[in-house]
Design an enzyme around this catalytic site. Structure first.
Site, mmCIF file in Angstrom:
data_model
loop_
_atom_site.group_PDB
_atom_site.id
_atom_site.type_symbol
_atom_site.label_atom_id
_atom_site.label_comp_id
_atom_site.label_asym_id
_atom_site.label_seq_id
_atom_site.Cartn_x
_atom_site.Cartn_y
_atom_site.Cartn_z
ATOM 1 N N ASP A 43 -1.633 -0.740 5.883
ATOM 2 C CA ASP A 43 -1.847 -0.127 7.188
ATOM 3 C C ASP A 43 -3.304 0.225 7.452
ATOM 4 O OD1 ASP A 43 -1.730 1.930 5.198
ATOM 5 O OD2 ASP A 43 -1.762 3.360 6.840
ATOM 6 N N ASP A 93 0.885 -1.142 0.000
ATOM 7 C CA ASP A 93 0.000 0.000 0.000
ATOM 8 C C ASP A 93 0.939 1.212 0.000
ATOM 9 O OD1 ASP A 93 -2.279 1.662 0.718
ATOM 10 O OD2 ASP A 93 -1.431 1.679 2.739
HETATM 11 P P1 ADP Z 1 -3.964 4.265 0.154
HETATM 12 O O1 ADP Z 1 -4.391 3.134 -0.691
HETATM 13 O O2 ADP Z 1 -2.877 5.064 -0.496
HETATM 14 O O3 ADP Z 1 -3.650 3.909 1.551
HETATM 15 P P2 ADP Z 1 -6.719 5.036 0.767
HETATM 16 O O4 ADP Z 1 -7.358 3.926 0.034
HETATM 17 O O5 ADP Z 1 -6.736 5.032 2.250
HETATM 18 O O6 ADP Z 1 -5.206 5.286 0.216
HETATM 19 O O7 ADP Z 1 -7.395 6.388 0.309
HETATM 20 C C1 ADP Z 1 -7.530 6.635 -1.069
HETATM 21 C C2 ADP Z 1 -7.922 8.036 -1.298
HETATM 22 O O8 ADP Z 1 -9.237 8.271 -0.780
HETATM 23 C C3 ADP Z 1 -7.043 9.040 -0.607
HETATM 24 O O9 ADP Z 1 -5.921 9.383 -1.403
HETATM 25 C C4 ADP Z 1 -7.996 10.224 -0.421
HETATM 26 O O10 ADP Z 1 -8.050 10.985 -1.604
HETATM 27 C C5 ADP Z 1 -9.338 9.559 -0.198
HETATM 28 N N1 ADP Z 1 -9.642 9.419 1.245
HETATM 29 C C6 ADP Z 1 -9.786 8.280 1.940
HETATM 30 N N2 ADP Z 1 -10.083 8.504 3.229
HETATM 31 C C7 ADP Z 1 -10.095 9.832 3.370
HETATM 32 C C8 ADP Z 1 -10.315 10.731 4.469
HETATM 33 N N3 ADP Z 1 -10.579 10.310 5.710
HETATM 34 N N4 ADP Z 1 -10.254 12.062 4.215
HETATM 35 C C9 ADP Z 1 -9.990 12.517 2.991
HETATM 36 N N5 ADP Z 1 -9.771 11.749 1.940
HETATM 37 C C10 ADP Z 1 -9.829 10.445 2.091
HETATM 38 MG MG MG Z 2 -3.308 3.237 3.384
#
Ligand code: ADP
Ligand code: MG
Length: 405
Positions: free
Chosen positions: A301, A108
């Protein structure tokens, strides 16, 4: 966790348990037959019986499987102990075994390869003040444990005010929404804005773009950026040395950010703008591609990583930054979020398997040799006891070597 870990036995241990179930009755019956049949056949049962009875006892003592049944689980327990000493909790010996054969690692991005601590680099509101944009966003994020949420809260210092925040809904991979002073404020990526039918504007700045909408009307965006952890590159090269051949990044962030991280870390492949379910199907694709005997690990994570952590051969989670759901779903927990600990755990895993194999070969070999001697009448009870207790003690001492990091 460590107590439960013994329930997930390694292939070696399960084999041992099954082996003992069949082996023990066979050996006991053979010994009984050995004591009775030859004297019966000899015609003079009374005078021959004591001799055969003593041979049967020798046979029974030699063939006792203690050395195997004790030392192999002990080796794995030692390996689990050694890895917990370096801050890596492994939830079962089978995962220790899988760690030794890792060939593909899927990561991730946010919080795993990068620090997950974002700095606000720009505020681009459309109709409200800059300060108000950050104010609303940090309020909506109040109860979220996402790294983005923590960073936005940290960026807005005057957080504790009289505003009311209610009805928070977090959508993994999209963003989050809540009622602030009666207005519905949505904070998230472009996919989230599309879902809410909000007319969002794009941004030329490189970074993760967090869009904000108030009551369905676009209110602007916040540009935040994250840094690659200083030790990520080093950790990846250590992992390559341990035999990992393929590094892949799957992220929910958008393409531009993903491309930059993948280039800098020289990853073999990456996919951006993924929802939690997309991550699962990507990992399933790589699982179907891997060769026999090689293992695929996923390192993540977030709450959105929980399904994919459960699906991989070895799910590895950052214990510090990670969400509870992800820690629950994972097989391996890295307590201090240090990626190079994976390579160290692989070293321990390989050593453990080598020691368990040494024990198996040594104890089976010695027993066979002494049994052979016994069948020629050369081995006495002393030698038999060595083949049982002596070999067990040596094998147990050998398995204690796994405890040393
Ligand atoms: P990664 O796969 O990089 O860990 P996530 O799947 O957690 O990322 O999140 C993907 C995208 O969704 C983030 O880049 C953001 O744009 C949006 N996002 C997710 N959760 C939140 C949050 N709590 N506040 C703002 N944006 C969010
Ligand atoms: Mg993440």
């Amino acid at each position: 966790l460590m107590e439960h870990s013994t329930e997930n036995k390694s292939r070696n241990e399960t084999f041992m348990a099954k082996f003992a179930n069949i082996y023990t009755p066979i050996v006991v019956i053979s010994a009984a037959l050995l004591a009775v049949i030859p004297p019966l056949l000899s015609g003079d049962f009374i005078s021959n019986f004591p001799d055969w009875f003593s041979r049967a006892l020798t046979f029974l003592v030699i063939s006792c499987p203690c050395a195997l049944v004790i030392s192999i689980p002990m080796s794995f327990f030692g390996g689990l102990g050694a890895s917990s000493k370096i801050g890596v909790l492994i939830k079962g010996s089978n995962y220790l075994e899988n760690l030794a054969h890792l060939k593909t690692l899927v990561f991730d991005k946010t919080g795993t390869l990068t620090e997950g601590v974002f700095e606000v680099t720009a505020l681009h509101p459309t109709q409200i003040e800059e300060d108000r944009l950050l104010h609303l966003a940090s309020h909506v994020e109040r109860f979220s444990s996402h790294p983005i949420a923590e960073s936005l809260r940290a960026a807005y210092r005057k957080e504790s005010d009289a505003c009311s925040i209610a009805n928070m809904v977090e959508k993994a991979g999209y963003g989050i929404q809540a009622e602030v002073n009666g207005q519905i404020v949505a904070v998230g990526n472009t996919k989230f804005m599309d879902k809410l039918d909000v007319n969002w504007k794009s941004c030329k700045k490189v970074g993760t773009i967090i869009h904000v909408a108030i009551d369905g009307i676009y209110a602007g965006h916040i540009v935040i950026s994250d840094r690659i952890k200083p030790d990520t590159k080093d950790a990846l090269s250590q992992l390559r040395k341990q035999g990992v051949e393929q590094f892949i990044m799957l992220t929910g962030d958008h393409e531009k950010v993903a491309e930059r991280v993948a280039e800098e870390l020289e990853l073999d492949a990456y996919k951006a703008s993924l929802l939690p379910a997309d991550k699962v199907s990507e990992v399933e694709f790589y699982l179907s591609q891997k060769s026999l005997g090689s293992q695929l690990g996923f390192v993540g994570d977030g709450i959105n990583d929980a399904p994919v952590l459960a699906r991989a051969d070895v799910g590895i989670v950052m214990g510090g930054l990670g969400s509870d759901a992800a820690i629950e779903a994972a097989d391996v927990v890295i307590m201090d979020d240090n990626l190079s600990k994976i390579a160290q755990a692989m070293v321990i895993a390989k050593k453990t398997i080598r020691i368990a194999n040494e024990n198996a070969v040594f104890s089976i070999g010695t027993k066979l040799l002494v049994l052979l001697l016994a069948s020629f009448g050369i081995a006495n009870m002393w030698l038999a006891i060595f083949a049982d207790v002596g070999v067990t003690v040596i094998a147990v001492l050998n398995s204690m070597r796994t405890l040393k990091v």
